[in-house]
Design a protein around this motif. Structure first.
Motif, short mmCIF file in Angstrom:
data_model
loop_
_atom_site.label_atom_id
_atom_site.label_comp_id
_atom_site.label_asym_id
_atom_site.label_seq_id
_atom_site.Cartn_x
_atom_site.Cartn_y
_atom_site.Cartn_z
N PRO A 19 -38.24 -48.50 -57.98
CA PRO A 19 -37.29 -48.62 -56.92
C PRO A 19 -37.73 -47.92 -55.71
CG PRO A 19 -36.23 -47.33 -58.57
CD PRO A 19 -37.68 -47.85 -59.10
N VAL A 20 -37.53 -48.29 -54.54
CA VAL A 20 -37.96 -47.79 -53.15
C VAL A 20 -36.84 -46.84 -52.91
CG1 VAL A 20 -38.74 -48.23 -51.01
CG2 VAL A 20 -39.59 -49.64 -52.57
N ASN A 21 -35.69 -47.57 -52.59
CA ASN A 21 -34.64 -46.65 -51.91
C ASN A 21 -33.97 -45.64 -53.06
OD1 ASN A 21 -34.61 -48.05 -49.38
ND2 ASN A 21 -33.52 -49.69 -50.35
N THR A 22 -34.79 -44.62 -53.49
CA THR A 22 -34.29 -43.91 -54.22
C THR A 22 -34.58 -42.34 -54.00
OG1 THR A 22 -33.99 -42.88 -56.63
CG2 THR A 22 -35.84 -44.02 -55.87
N PHE A 42 -39.59 -38.26 -61.57
CA PHE A 42 -39.38 -38.42 -62.79
C PHE A 42 -39.82 -39.67 -63.54
CE2 PHE A 42 -36.47 -38.97 -66.55
CZ PHE A 42 -36.89 -37.98 -67.36
N GLY A 43 -39.34 -40.56 -62.75
CA GLY A 43 -39.67 -41.96 -63.42
C GLY A 43 -41.19 -42.18 -63.43
N LYS A 44 -42.00 -41.91 -62.36
CA LYS A 44 -43.26 -42.17 -62.61
C LYS A 44 -43.93 -41.54 -63.56
CE LYS A 44 -44.48 -44.03 -57.72
NZ LYS A 44 -45.00 -43.83 -56.61
N ALA A 45 -43.49 -39.98 -63.62
CA ALA A 45 -44.48 -39.09 -64.39
C ALA A 45 -43.97 -39.40 -66.05
CB ALA A 45 -43.88 -37.72 -64.29
N THR A 46 -42.63 -40.05 -66.25
CA THR A 46 -42.44 -40.53 -67.45
C THR A 46 -43.12 -41.83 -68.09
OG1 THR A 46 -40.10 -39.27 -67.45
CG2 THR A 46 -40.47 -41.04 -69.20
#
Length: 501
Positions: A436-439, A446-450
């Motif tokens: 998601p872009v608008n976050t 955290f999302g990318k690392a996980t």
């Protein structure tokens, strides 16, 4: 017996890595806090002065700890002579830096560098006053004692720096913090080790006979690690130098958090195994495999989340650092692949070959920088450094192969190919997955690392199965994690039983 010794050595190394992460955590917290209290220009002044401090230390550094670790029969006279030589070196480097500081300020076109470099010159003298006995922590693999010494010293510097940064909002907070950390190191070194060194030149020839090649190696290492920053400091304004220096420090964290403590364990292990070819080969291949499996995906992952991590850790004033982090993190992937080889050559007494590797990288980089087609920008400097580092990687593998009988290039490649492929798969996933872009930046990080970690683990497992489930870093780390988990469960159960009784 060989397998037991390999795993015993790496058990100590992995324990050391785990403890070192606490030390690195202090560094990350320090950067995150100081980046919000100070400006890139403040970091730039400290970065330029620190480069000159490191140069003065390197020029006079004889690497006296190396012969002490190499010699299993080192006497008190060896330690006394090493301490004396080290103190003479730091005294000379302190005096030389104090006198040369104005010329450094002229080079960087910033007069503030003079007084800052002169103050920091005394950190070298304080380092020379430390108790030489603490070398035993590394030599005898007493990693818990070494960790406590380094962590407490670092904590003192961190506390002083943060408190003064909040009060002064000036780069002087970092200057005083560095001096406080070195002074704490002197006091602690005599508190944690019973040795009391004395002035002596009785073993000077033996110590200096090894150290003279270490001087050449250390100077080449300094230029390989710092020449790009010296050039950036000359070409770019102070604020850009600050952003580049912080980016360089951030890019090194994933690999140094693993490689530095691991290699502190490997150096004495390699030294003890230098006359047993099969054991030395097993140690090297396992070290290469473990380091690649951990450090390569960590560095690649950092490059892929550079924008988010800079925004989360440093704040809005540091956007220019993200581009530097991406390229410098890739350089550290190559460094992760060369670290074990450096210690193999060092521990087997081939300091000359290490010096050749270092200086060849410096020569290639300097030649590329001086070409007329290169723009005078920090980004171009980082790209050329990546090219020179890859060249040095090939040269070092050639020397390591010659230094260990029976070692083949395909043995080295087999240690690295699966982590490199798995890291490439992870990179592709992070590039093409629809995040998601608008976050917020922290949620995206955290999302990318996980996601990256899960993809890497899955890819590594799949590649390992496809290769026929060979013994190696995957098996070792899985066994180590399982062992730690069983120990934790056992301790928890004993605690519960004690509570019920």
């Amino acid at each position: 017996m060989t397998n037991y010794r390999v795993y015993s050595t790496f058990g100590s190394a992995v324990l050391t890595v785990s403890m070192n992460w606490f030390n690195r955590l202090v560094g990350i917290i320090s950067i995150a806090i100081l980046a919000r209290l100070l400006l890139p220009d403040d970091f730039g002044v400290i970065a330029m002065a620190s480069l000159i401090v490191a140069l003065a230390d390197t020029v006079f550094n004889f690497g006296v700890h190396v012969p002490l670790i190499q010699r299993q029969d080192a006497t008190q006279e060896h330690y006394d002579s090493a301490w004396t030589l080290r103190l003479l070196q730091t005294s000379l480097s302190t005096a030389a830096l104090f006198l040369a500081a104005p010329y450094a300020a002229d080079y960087f076109n910033d007069e503030r560098v003079t007084i800052v470099a002169q103050c920091l010159s005394f950190t070298l003298l304080l380092a020379g006053l430390e108790n030489i006995g603490i070398v035993d922590f590394q030599k005898k693999m007493q990693f818990g004692a070494e960790f406590r010494f380094r962590f407490i010293r670092r904590l003192v510097g961190f506390t002083v720096t943060v408190v003064l940064a909040y009060a002064l909002r000036s780069y002087w907070a970092m200057v005083v913090g560095m001096l406080a950390e070195k002074l704490a190191g002197v006091v602690l070194s005599y508190a944690v080790h019973t040795m009391r060194p004395r002035f002596s030149f009785s073993k000077f020839r033996e110590i200096f006979g090894v150290s003279q090649w270490m001087l050449i190696f250390s100077l080449g290492r300094y230029l390989r690690l710092k020449l790009h920053q010296l050039i950036v400091g000359r070409w770019e304004p102070t604020a850009t130098v600050g952003a580049y220096s912080i980016a360089n420090e951030l890019s090194m964290m994933p690999t140094t958090a693993v490689l530095q403590p691991l290699n502190r364990a490997l150096f004495p292990a390699f030294s003890k195994a230098q006359h047993t070819t099969e054991r030395l080969k097993s140690l090297f291949l396992m070290a290469q495999s473990v380091q690649t499996l951990i450090a390569v995906p960590a560095a690649a992952g950092l490059a892929l989340v550079a924008d988010e991590i800079v925004l989360v850790l440093l704040g809005d004033n540091w956007g220019t650092a993200a581009g530097f982090v991406r390229i410098l993190a890739l350089i550290n992937i190559a460094q992760a692949l060369t670290t074990s080889g450096t210690y193999i050559l060092l521990s087997t007494g081939r300091q000359r070959l290490n010096a050749i590797v270092m200086w060849s990288q410096v020569a290639i980089f300097a030649g590329l920088v001086m070409t007329p087609l290169v723009e005078k920008s920090a980004m171009d400097v980082a790209r050329l450094l990546l090219v020179a580092t890859m060249f040095g990687l090939a040269v070092q593998f050639y020397f390591v192969k010659r230094s260990i009988a029976g070692l083949r290039f395909r043995d080295i490649a087999a240690c690295s190919v699966r982590p490199l492929i798995a890291s490439s798969i992870m990179a592709a996933a992070l590039i093409y997955l629809p995040f998601p872009v608008n976050t917020s930046a922290i949620v995206l990080l955290f999302g990318k690392a996980t996601s990256g970690a899960l993809v890497f683990v899955a890819a590594t497992y799949g590649l390992w199965r496809a290769a026929g489930r060979p013994d190696g870093a995957e098996v070792y780390l899985a066994d180590k994690i399982a062992s730690i988990s069983r120990s934790a469960v056992s301790r928890f159960q004993r605690h519960q039983d004690a509570g019920r009784s």
